[in-house]
Enzyme design. Structure first.
Site, short mmCIF file in Angstrom:
data_model
loop_
_atom_site.label_atom_id
_atom_site.label_comp_id
_atom_site.label_asym_id
_atom_site.label_seq_id
_atom_site.Cartn_x
_atom_site.Cartn_y
_atom_site.Cartn_z
CE LYS A 121 -0.53 -0.55 5.02
NZ LYS A 121 -1.50 -0.81 6.10
NE ARG A 196 -18.28 4.46 7.75
CZ ARG A 196 -19.05 5.47 7.35
NH1 ARG A 196 -20.31 5.52 7.73
NH2 ARG A 196 -18.57 6.40 6.56
NE ARG A 226 -9.20 3.40 14.34
CZ ARG A 226 -9.65 3.41 13.08
NH1 ARG A 226 -10.80 3.98 12.80
NH2 ARG A 226 -8.95 2.84 12.12
CD GLU A 243 -6.49 5.82 10.98
OE1 GLU A 243 -6.50 7.04 10.67
OE2 GLU A 243 -6.69 4.93 10.16
#
Length: 269
Positions: A121, A196, A226, A243
């Site tokens: 990624k 989610r 987070r 996060e």
């Protein structure tokens, strides 16, 4: 009553699960929240007591524009989380400087380690965007090289089976205080889903210890944080992501979560 901007993106309905509980709890805490799109040229940021960055989920393709916006806002009012945090946290190369256990990461298309499976990624991404899982080492190198050719920094990691059995554990903190934790459904496993989907989880002591070390390493006040952890094959926890920019906060998963966020905002104001 304090007035704060709740900053979103061009699809304000995209985070309705978060926005509704958050603004309701802010109101109960004596804070008027107004929804603003971060790139709205008509927004008067100086009119707010604070600007709270929330669902700016389109910044990934416009990172420099987003950071320029953040600097402008920080020059006229209080930005949460602060601008230096947004600048560093929007590129996952911050993991190299963390100085704490993280998922093993190779930052180049060359000389890839010999792992059973790879996850490739870019360092600026979100929601598994432009993320590929493959067992082919040559394919992983090709994917990483393609990112480099596009001017992006690749990160190549081993795929961890523990993500499917143990799951990712996300610990949520508001103004440095633990609020709740969830087990997230893996986005690259056989039951892949959007990020989610989750359920409440009580974090283990070693996970809490690592998450709080991560928080202690950030030299700025944080309205929200987070910390996403996984367990390595040996069982020890490791950071997969920190996060601090636009994380989903799972406010509907814990009855007190929205009130915890509102209380933290009230304190920082």
């Amino acid at each position: 009553m304090s007035i704060c901007a709740y900053v979103t993106y061009e699809d304000p309905e995209g985070d309705d699960d978060e926005r509704g509980p958050a603004l309701s709890a802010w109101r109960e805490a004596g804070i008027e929240g107004r929804v603003e799109r971060w790139d709205d040229p008509a927004a008067d940021w100086a009119s707010y007591d604070a600007v709270v960055v929330r669902s700016v989920w389109d910044y990934i393709a416009r990172r420099q524009e987003f950071l320029e916006w953040a600097r402008r806002v920080a020059s006229v009012t209080r930005l949460m989380n602060p601008c230096p945090v947004l600048e560093s946290n929007t590129d996952k190369t911050y993991l190299r400087e963390l100085g704490l256990p993280t998922v093993p990461t190779h930052w180049s298309s060359r000389d890839l380690p010999d792992w059973p499976e790879y996850v490739v990624k870019p360092t600026v991404s979100g929601g598994a965007r432009d993320t590929t899982r493959t067992a082919d080492r040559d394919r992983a190198a090709e994917l990483a090289a393609a990112l480099e050719a596009a001017g992006r920094t690749p990160m190549v990691q081993p795929y961890l089976d523990m993500v499917e059995s143990e799951g990712e554990t996300s610990l949520l903190y508001f103004n440095g205080r633990f609020s709740h934790a969830v087990r997230r459904v893996p986005m690259l496993g056989p039951d892949a889903a959007d990020g989610r989907r989750a359920r409440l989880r009580t974090p283990a002591a070693d996970q809490v210890e690592l998450a709080e070390k991560v928080l202690a390493a950030v030299p700025h006040p944080l309205l929200y944080a987070r910390i996403d952890l996984v367990r390595l094959p040996g069982g020890e926890p490791a950071v997969i992501e920190v996060e601090l920019t636009e994380p989903y906060l799972y406010l509907r998963h814990e009855p007190r979560a929205a009130a915890n966020l509102a209380a933290a905002l009230r304190e920082l104001l």
